[in-house]
Motif scaffolding. Sequence first.
Motif, PDB file in Angstrom:
ATOM      1  N   ALA A  16       0.827  -1.224   0.000  1.00 43.81           N
ATOM      2  CA  ALA A  16       0.000   0.000   0.000  1.00 43.81           C
ATOM      3  C   ALA A  16       0.855   1.266   0.000  1.00 43.81           C
ATOM      4  N   GLN A  54      -3.907  -5.147  -1.042  1.00 47.30           N
ATOM      5  CA  GLN A  54      -5.186  -5.649  -0.520  1.00 47.30           C
ATOM      6  C   GLN A  54      -5.006  -6.882   0.353  1.00 47.30           C
ATOM      7  N   ILE A  57      -4.081  -5.651   3.666  1.00 47.32           N
ATOM      8  CA  ILE A  57      -5.242  -5.035   4.337  1.00 47.32           C
ATOM      9  C   ILE A  57      -6.145  -6.105   4.920  1.00 47.32           C
ATOM     10  N   GLU A  61      -7.044  -6.637   8.868  1.00 44.16           N
ATOM     11  CA  GLU A  61      -8.437  -6.623   9.345  1.00 44.16           C
ATOM     12  C   GLU A  61      -8.790  -7.924  10.057  1.00 44.16           C
ATOM     13  N   LEU A 344      -3.227  -0.681   9.918  1.00 44.98           N
ATOM     14  CA  LEU A 344      -4.228  -0.761   8.844  1.00 44.98           C
ATOM     15  C   LEU A 344      -4.393   0.592   8.172  1.00 44.98           C
ATOM     16  N   LYS A 348      -3.582   1.505   4.226  1.00 49.03           N
ATOM     17  CA  LYS A 348      -4.602   2.088   3.354  1.00 49.03           C
ATOM     18  C   LYS A 348      -4.248   3.490   2.883  1.00 49.03           C
ATOM     19  N   SER A 349      -3.182   4.059   3.402  1.00 52.02           N
ATOM     20  CA  SER A 349      -2.814   5.439   3.066  1.00 52.02           C
ATOM     21  C   SER A 349      -2.060   5.499   1.748  1.00 52.02           C
TER      22      SER A 349
END
Length: 357
Positions: A16, A54, A57, A61, A344, A348-349
């Motif tokens: 990411a 992904q 991520i 999660e 997380l 996602k940044s």
Amino acid sequence: MKSIILIALIAVAFTARVQERNMAKVQADLAKSTYGKALLHLVELHSMAGGPVQELIDAIEELINDLEEELEELEFNFKVRTNEHNALVTSLEQDIQDAVIDVNNTQDTLDNLLYPRRAQIQSKIDSVVGYQEENRKNYDEAILVREQEHEAFEAQVAELNDATASVDDALALLASLTNPSLLQIRRFQNTLKNIENKIRSRSRMAPMIKALINLASNQNFSNQDVLKNIVDALNEFRNAVVDQINDLTAQEAQDVVDHEAYLEQLDDEYSEFQRQIDRATVDLTATNEKIDQMTEFRDQRAADQKQYTAELELENNTYAEETDIYTNTKNEFTRELGVSEQALALVKSVDFSNIKV
């Protein structure tokens, strides 16, 4: 720990990007803990490897979900343990209270009922034993007195029988006097003196024999009327002596009857005293047995109280230790959850390929 899984997944899938203006702040927050530093280091490695973002991520999660489930399970288990602890403490406190009540009530029964009753029964036994001893003392004294009275009776009857024999001698002597010489008169007077010597001064016959001596010493024995008077007086005296012997014999017989009745009464009293002692002894034995039972029960309940108190102290100490473990574990889970959420957010940044640890 789930952190190991997180590290592995981040090492494989981290691709990411983080916006450059937030990168420094997030990196600084993660660097505050060892776990965060490990994440940053692995993020750097994953960035260099170029793995899918992904995938990373999804892994983070899943880790967050696992941490939340473990935290919920921790809370649930501690709540169950707390309920068990509270129930056990309540039960032990009630057991302690019941034991204290039993000890106090038992001691109260001993002090205010059984100990006084035992002392009362023992005092009664001691008193009745004293009555028995006094009864036997009276019994022995009665026998001794009766023996002494019987000896006195025999001595008095023997004395009176001797007096009767002397009177008979005197009457025989008077019957032989026709023209008495001085020697015969002296002999008669000596016979009267002998009778006087055999009659004790305390006897009721003593005044009569003295009167006869006085009469014989001043009379003319050649006068038949005088002799007749003396003979009549001697016969009257003899009859009086015989009457006294009869009276003494009748009194002795009555005294024997009264004595035997008295001894029988003493024996009956002694038997009654013994029955009282036997009954009291049974009561004393039963009371002592009850005291032993109550004492054993009191001691057992005191031991129970001590045991319950020790169990309560152990339970409180154990629960305190478990509370510390729960608190520390919860804090650790909370910290890891926060770090994972920051990770997380970082994943996602924006692009984070320039992250350096």
